[in-house]
Design an enzyme around this catalytic site. Structure first.
Site: not given
Ligand SMILES: Cc1ncc(COP(=O)(O)O)c(C=O)c1O
Ligand SMILES: Cc1ncc(COP(=O)(O)O)c(C=O)c1O
Lengths: 142, 393, 393, 142
Positions: D35, D105
């Site tokens: 990712c 995030c």
């Protein structure tokens, strides 16, 4: 800058020999309204078979009018025999060329002359082999 | 020489404000809006701002505005969306569409779709009833030209759209000529998809939009990068998009004033010609009409000759659609409203715009009638008429 | 602040001469080239001249140059032509194409076509032999990226084209990055169709071309007016086309000089980085490479962080393709050449152009290494490496 | 103008609490290389279960680094219980927002803290119900 060269524009804006002749010796009309151009030619022909006078009327685009005008100039003063030798190539050359999609207009003048001469020949009982196979009712080439 | 440009339906000239925006953008906002660096991020902001301005102008949400290369691509795309997202083989349009729709529909026919081309009345109108009667179980798209580019007729779009809504069928309109020339509010409209193009409203060429309502499922026509939320690839054409936005902004500032000013000039030109020149008629509807469109057929003569002679006086006009000139057939629109070949061939279109002044109209009214007369005197079709007139003397 | 633009593969800035042409055109050559009046006829001439300039530049005949809205549309169109004019269900391309081709091919798969995506070697190359082995009875198209937009690898296009010719199969190349950056002469080439785009060679965005060799039967993708000999509708975007032509003219004037200057700068940048920074590698081929492309993977760190820190020093670069940023997966090209996720995520692309100066390269060589070091010191993946180093002390 | 607001950029360019703690009381690492982001948190926790010191290292984009930095500021000085109440919403609010595609995030920091506390709990035999069902091996939400 226009669609056509100066010579074409000159013949379109100031066409020579527009009009009609009363009691003409020959009249011819070709083209049809679907295609968007029709040309009619009037001829005065003397005993020596010289085309003394010629007039035209044209419904059509700029190149149709210009082709008609220049063709009458080429034809005037020629004998019928000489005039029948004039083709659309001569018209094109004299005009200094036409756009490709307009070339068919130059054929119109050739055909109209033939039609007028045919009328003259029919009236006077003359025969021109140049006219063999010519049929003014046929749609002119496109 | 005077140069009077009356071909605003073919394309318009940039407004000075649009030109300024574009020059500035070509110099300083000419980056790739997909890039992560500062330039790209500035571009992303510019792009979002432009999209919002354009959306506001037509009453859409920004995410409903998809950029294309122009009206033609938008029309092609709209049909593609119907094909790809709807089950069914039938589409409905009219006989008087722009070639961008007409040829796209003909292509669909080749692929096996049934297309109903609705005939129009003598004014170029179709009715909602006609549309309703043409509906089938498997109809997937109704696409109707909003404002006709040749004869200016404005269709009853919302009435037709109501039929589409009632039957839950995708409804597209080609509004390339209408946008900026008719009041329009997509937030209160039956339109599902709408094509429009910047260069018809004093913006740049090569940029347009397909409005796709958020309730409609989009489907890509041009596949590529992630631009336009993945539905239309290609590096964002930021300078043109910014020019497009400026053009929309200006058009939105005074739409009513623009419409009323042009309508007045248009009617002055129409009536001035009809009064001065015999044997001619207005094509299209007298009032359901784009504010800048004048289309008149002159009997006995052919359109290109009129154009050429007008051109020599400095007046730029067109005969039929700019797109069809170069072909020999009279325009499908003029045939569609039932004109004979002769009358269709003798049509003249003059389309006014924001740069047109009243004195230009006066100039046309001075120059046009003698040109028509001169050409008629050259026409074999007019001989009989002349004889009649002479006989009457 | 210094601003150094090293994202020329995403888009280039206009050359001043192109800007001048475009401003002049937007002001004075902005008519509809399909119109019969003088403005339109001038436009027709402008259009013909521009087409000829562009044709000359690539060694084509003017009638083989078709204008599009850019490289993406050209790629879509090329595939459409194969589908519509050839019988067969199989196409061949590579795994490293631009999304404009990749997604178009994936769309073709949905429609029932078989597409072979040829794998590339560690440098991003496919061989003519691979292409030959993938051929089937029903192959209708081979489409190979000429110059890779991410890693710069230049494919052996003429060798592959020779295979296509030998088997009489349509051969397209996406040369959006290659045109203006490799020697090219279509008059002596196996290429049947070629996509290119103005904004990669210092011309405007939103305009490009598909070259379609005169021996190939074209088929319209965007249906509309009679523009582009009836094969691509839409009002001619004259200002952009004239800018495109100017860009081609300039590119043609000193192609060899452009290539050698950029190659020198490129190699200075590549070697400068490889010497100064440990744990990094060049992506793409060391010599079969676009002259302006530098693509390097830095271990232990992630590309966007590098971009951001570079951006703060005024250096604009990209990580992977500009088009894929915004997605989280590393680029398909970097995966295609066999990089691990870690290495792929740490890639940095710097693409040089005609405005890049040697001092810009020096500046990058000064600023980049400490940035890499700082980011590594923040990275959990670098801890082990640090321990190793400390252990070694 | 950058991709991120000034606060995010400040935390990216000058991240607080970067580094590691020797012999930490808890360490956690989440995310994975596929990712494109990995975050590692080190904790020093005193007898009152107050997080006295925190350090991080992050592999990832600008918003991953900034989220890590701001999260450590939020966490430092709090008790473990208090710290476990911090969610990615708090991180987002403190940062003044992130681009939509970057919101994930901020989740990373929340998860990394949990992983580090879990390590501490395992070592010390403590139990935090906030961690019930938490599995640091699971891929964090995307
Ligand atoms: C190799 C390649 N093909 C196609 C494209 C698409 O070109 P355009 O942005 O002109 O649509 C690009 C650039 O984005 C490219 O680099
Ligand atoms: C009604 C209509 N639709 C579509 C188009 C095509 O638009 P564009 O030239 O932007 O492709 C035009 C103009 O040419 C138009 O008048």
């Amino acid at each position: 800058m226009a669609m056509y060269n100066d010579k074409v524009m000159d013949h379109f804006m100031n066409p020579r020999n527009v009009g009609e002749i009363e009691n003409p010796d020959g009249v011819g009309e070709v083209g049809n309204i679907r295609c968007g151009d029709i040309m009619k030619i009037y001829l005065r022909i003397n005993e020596d078979e010289v085309i003394e006078d010629i007039k035209f009327r044209t419904f059509g685009c700029g190149s149709a009018v210009a082709s008609s005008s220049i063709a009458t100039e080429l034809i005037k003063g020629k004998t019928v025999k000489e005039a029948l030798k004039i083709t659309n190539k001569d018209v094109l050359r004299e005009l200094g060329g036409l756009p490709v999609i307009k070339v068919h207009c130059s054929v119109l003048a050739e055909q109209a002359l033939k039609a007028a001469v045919l009328d003259y020949a029919t009236k006077t009982g003359k025969h021109y082999e140049e006219l063999d196979g010519f049929n003014p009712e046929e749609e002119h080439e496109h | 020489m005077k140069r009077i440009y009356l071909d605003n339906s073919a394309t318009t000239q940039l407004k000075p404000e649009v030109l300024d925006v574009m020059i500035e953008a070509l110099k300083n906002h000419n980056f790739n809006a997909a890039s992560a660096h500062s330039y790209g991020q500035e571009g992303k902001l510019d792009l979002a701002k432009a999209r919002e301005t354009i959306a506001n102008f037509v009453g859409a949400e920004p995410r409903e505005i998809y950029f294309t290369s122009g009206g033609t691509e938008s029309d092609n795309w709209a049909v593609h969306i119907a094909k790809k997202t709807k089950k069914g083989k039938h589409m409905i349009t009219t006989t008087v569409e722009h070639h961008a729709m007409l040829h796209t529909m003909e292509e669909a026919q080749k692929e096996g779709y049934d297309v109903t081309f609705l005939p129009v009345d003598e004014y170029g109108l179709v009715t909602a009833k006609q549309v309703e009667e043409a509906l089938r179980e498997d109809t997937i798209l109704i696409s109707i030209l909003y404002g006709n580019n040749e004869i200016g007729t404005v269709m009853p779009i919302e009435e037709i759209g109501a039929v589409a809504k009632a039957h839950n069928i995708l409804f597209h309109t080609d509004a390339v000529q209408a946008v900026g020339n008719v009041p329009l509010d997509l937030s209160n409209s039956t339109i599902d998809m709408m094509s429009f193009s910047a260069h018809k409203i004093y913006g740049p060429k090569g940029i347009g939009s397909l409005f796709i309502r958020k309730t409609v499922r989009p489907y890509a026509f041009i596949h590529g990068g992630a631009q336009e939320r993945g539905y239309r690839g290609g590096t964002d054409n930021l300078p043109s998009i910014m020019g497009f936005a400026k053009a929309c902004e200006l058009a939105g500032e005074n739409l009513a004033g623009h419409i009323s000013r042009l309508t007045t000039l248009r009617d002055k030109l129409i009536h001035g010609i009809l009064e001065r020149v015999p044997h001619c008629k207005l094509n299209g509807h007298p009032t359901k009409r784009l504010p800048g469109n004048v289309n008149i057929s002159f009997e006995f003569i052919e359109g290109e000759s009129i154009l050429l002679m007008l051109d020599m006086t400095g007046i730029a006009a067109s005969s039929g659609s700019a797109c069809t000139s170069g072909s020999l057939d009279p325009s499908h629109v003029l045939m569609g409203i039932g004109l004979s070949h002769e009358i269709a061939h003798g049509s003249l279109r003059m389309t006014l715009g924001d740069f047109t002044r009243e004195e230009d109209i006066d100039y046309v009214l001075e120059k046009l009638p003698p040109i028509i007369q001169r050409l008629r005197e050259m026409s074999p079709l007019y001989e009989e008429e002349m004889r009649k007139q002479n006989g009457n003397v």
